[in-house]
Design an enzyme around this catalytic site. Structure first.
Site, PDB file in Angstrom:
ATOM      1  N   ASP A   1      31.777  47.759  -2.371  1.00 43.06           N
ATOM      2  CA  ASP A   1      33.088  47.468  -3.105  1.00 43.06           C
ATOM      3  C   ASP A   1      33.220  45.808  -3.278  1.00 43.06           C
ATOM      4  O   ASP A   1      33.311  45.399  -2.155  1.00 43.06           O
ATOM      5  CB  ASP A   1      34.178  47.994  -2.216  1.00 43.06           C
ATOM      6  CG  ASP A   1      35.571  47.694  -3.105  1.00 43.06           C
ATOM      7  OD1 ASP A   1      35.646  46.858  -4.194  1.00 43.06           O
ATOM      8  OD2 ASP A   1      36.723  48.257  -2.729  1.00 43.06           O
TER       9      ASP A   1
ATOM     10  N   TYR B   1      40.946  40.367 -19.639  1.00 38.81           N
ATOM     11  CA  TYR B   1      39.291  40.472 -20.023  1.00 38.81           C
ATOM     12  C   TYR B   1      38.809  39.119 -20.498  1.00 38.81           C
ATOM     13  O   TYR B   1      37.807  38.725 -20.168  1.00 38.81           O
ATOM     14  CB  TYR B   1      39.289  41.659 -21.269  1.00 38.81           C
ATOM     15  CG  TYR B   1      37.984  41.868 -21.529  1.00 38.81           C
ATOM     16  CD1 TYR B   1      36.830  42.792 -20.839  1.00 38.81           C
ATOM     17  CD2 TYR B   1      37.163  40.999 -22.729  1.00 38.81           C
ATOM     18  CE1 TYR B   1      35.568  42.955 -21.302  1.00 38.81           C
ATOM     19  CE2 TYR B   1      35.699  41.247 -23.131  1.00 38.81           C
ATOM     20  CZ  TYR B   1      35.206  42.368 -22.328  1.00 38.81           C
ATOM     21  OH  TYR B   1      34.080  42.595 -22.697  1.00 38.81           O
TER      22      TYR B   1
ATOM     23  N   LYS C   1      35.684  36.897 -19.009  1.00 41.19           N
ATOM     24  CA  LYS C   1      34.510  36.510 -19.683  1.00 41.19           C
ATOM     25  C   LYS C   1      34.135  34.970 -19.734  1.00 41.19           C
ATOM     26  O   LYS C   1      33.231  34.202 -19.861  1.00 41.19           O
ATOM     27  CB  LYS C   1      34.368  37.063 -20.996  1.00 41.19           C
ATOM     28  CG  LYS C   1      34.352  38.544 -20.733  1.00 41.19           C
ATOM     29  CD  LYS C   1      33.414  39.043 -19.986  1.00 41.19           C
ATOM     30  CE  LYS C   1      33.408  40.537 -19.891  1.00 41.19           C
ATOM     31  NZ  LYS C   1      32.399  41.142 -18.786  1.00 41.19           N
TER      32      LYS C   1
ATOM     33  N   THR D   1      26.655  53.604 -23.728  1.00 40.25           N
ATOM     34  CA  THR D   1      26.524  53.870 -22.474  1.00 40.25           C
ATOM     35  C   THR D   1      27.115  55.131 -22.122  1.00 40.25           C
ATOM     36  O   THR D   1      27.753  55.888 -23.048  1.00 40.25           O
ATOM     37  CB  THR D   1      27.427  52.785 -21.524  1.00 40.25           C
ATOM     38  OG1 THR D   1      28.715  52.703 -22.027  1.00 40.25           O
ATOM     39  CG2 THR D   1      26.657  51.294 -21.640  1.00 40.25           C
TER      40      THR D   1
END
Length: 286
Positions: free
Chosen positions: A67, A161, A165, A196
């Site tokens: 984790d 997000y 990045k 995916t």
């Protein structure tokens, strides 16, 4: 001597694809994640399956449940690599805790505070893994890669997000400065739209609808193994240090290094549509 690599977040998706691509070079690949066996998650894929397939591809797959929100587990991962090999050639920071509703078009304050989880497993986890990996990388290693996307500069899925990045992009640039004296390159790699386990329903929807709004996007998608092929080529390239410190578009590096996708095609860069990587200052202040 076979390369020793660590790919974080490799139960499925890009991490799994990268691990499989590195396997084809004969590498020993440690793969991490929280989904240990098939069926532990709503999505297909697991560490056990990824490690087995790495071995079937010609490498040696080693599954390490981890984790990446737990620094103790991350430290133990790299202590194991040190004990078993004494070095690390390639680190791929790919772990990313995708929160529910991340693709919702609602404004960030209506998407739930849980969206900030990516700042832990995504941004912070990249720094922590790199911290524990660096002493092994400098023992003759070659490459540190942060997987990223065009969301580093364009609006994509909201500010949490985007912060991840943009953050891992800048980390790669700055880590490159510290690693350069050890002949270790550090880059951030912008992947295109990947096919995916998570995105497969979209491909099925597009296939069923000739006029689907995302048809152009899926027509030029990359397989999950494509970024891994690029990473393998970068690690093997005598010019790898020329790429160090940069944010790279996977499709563009593939063209430069002669890399193709699984079917022999070369996916196009999305730079014209989504924007260019950032350009950082050359100034260094210690």
């Amino acid at each position: 001597m076979a390369d020793v690599a660590v790919v974080t977040g490799a139960s499925r998706g890009a991490g799994k694809g990268i691990a499989l691509a590195l396997a084809e070079t004969g590498a020993v690949v440690y793969v991490t994640g929280r989904t240990v066996t098939d069926g532990d998650s709503d999505l297909p894929g697991s560490l056990t399956t990824t490690a087995r397939q790495v071995t079937e591809r010609g490498g040696i797959g080693i599954a390490v449940p981890c984790d990446h929100a737990d620094d103790v587990q991350v430290e133990a991962l790299f202590a194991r690599v040190a004990a078993e090999h004494g070095r690390l050639d390639i680190l791929v920071n790919n772990a990313f805790a995708i929160p529910d509703g991340i693709t919702s078009r609602r404004p960030f304050w209506q998407k739930g505070l849980h969206q900030q989880g990516v700042l832990d497993v995504g941004l912070r986890s990249t720094y922590v893994a790199s911290f524990y990996a660096a002493p092994l990388l400098v023992q003759g290693g070659r490459l540190l890669v942060n997987t990223s996307s065009f969301g580093g500069t364009c609006y994509m899925h909201g500010p949490a997000y985007g912060a991840v990045k943009a953050g891992v992009d800048k980390m790669a640039h700055d880590m490159a400065e510290d690693l350069r004296r050890f002949d270790v390159a550090a880059v951030s790699l912008w992947m295109g739209f990947l096919r995916t386990e998570r995105t497969e329903p979209l491909f099925e929807a597009v296939a069923a609808d000739p006029d689907h709004v995302y048809r152009g996007l899926t027509d030029h998608a990359e397989t999950a193994e494509f970024p891994g092929r690029v990473i393998a080529a970068l690690a093997a390239s005598p010019e790898r240090m020329n790429y160090s410190g940069r944010v790279l578009v996977a499709a563009e590096v593939a063209a430069e290094l002669g890399v193709t996708d699984v079917a022999g095609n070369r996916p196009p860069s999305q730079r014209a549509l989504l924007g260019s990587p950032p350009q950082y200052s050359d100034v260094v202040i210690h």
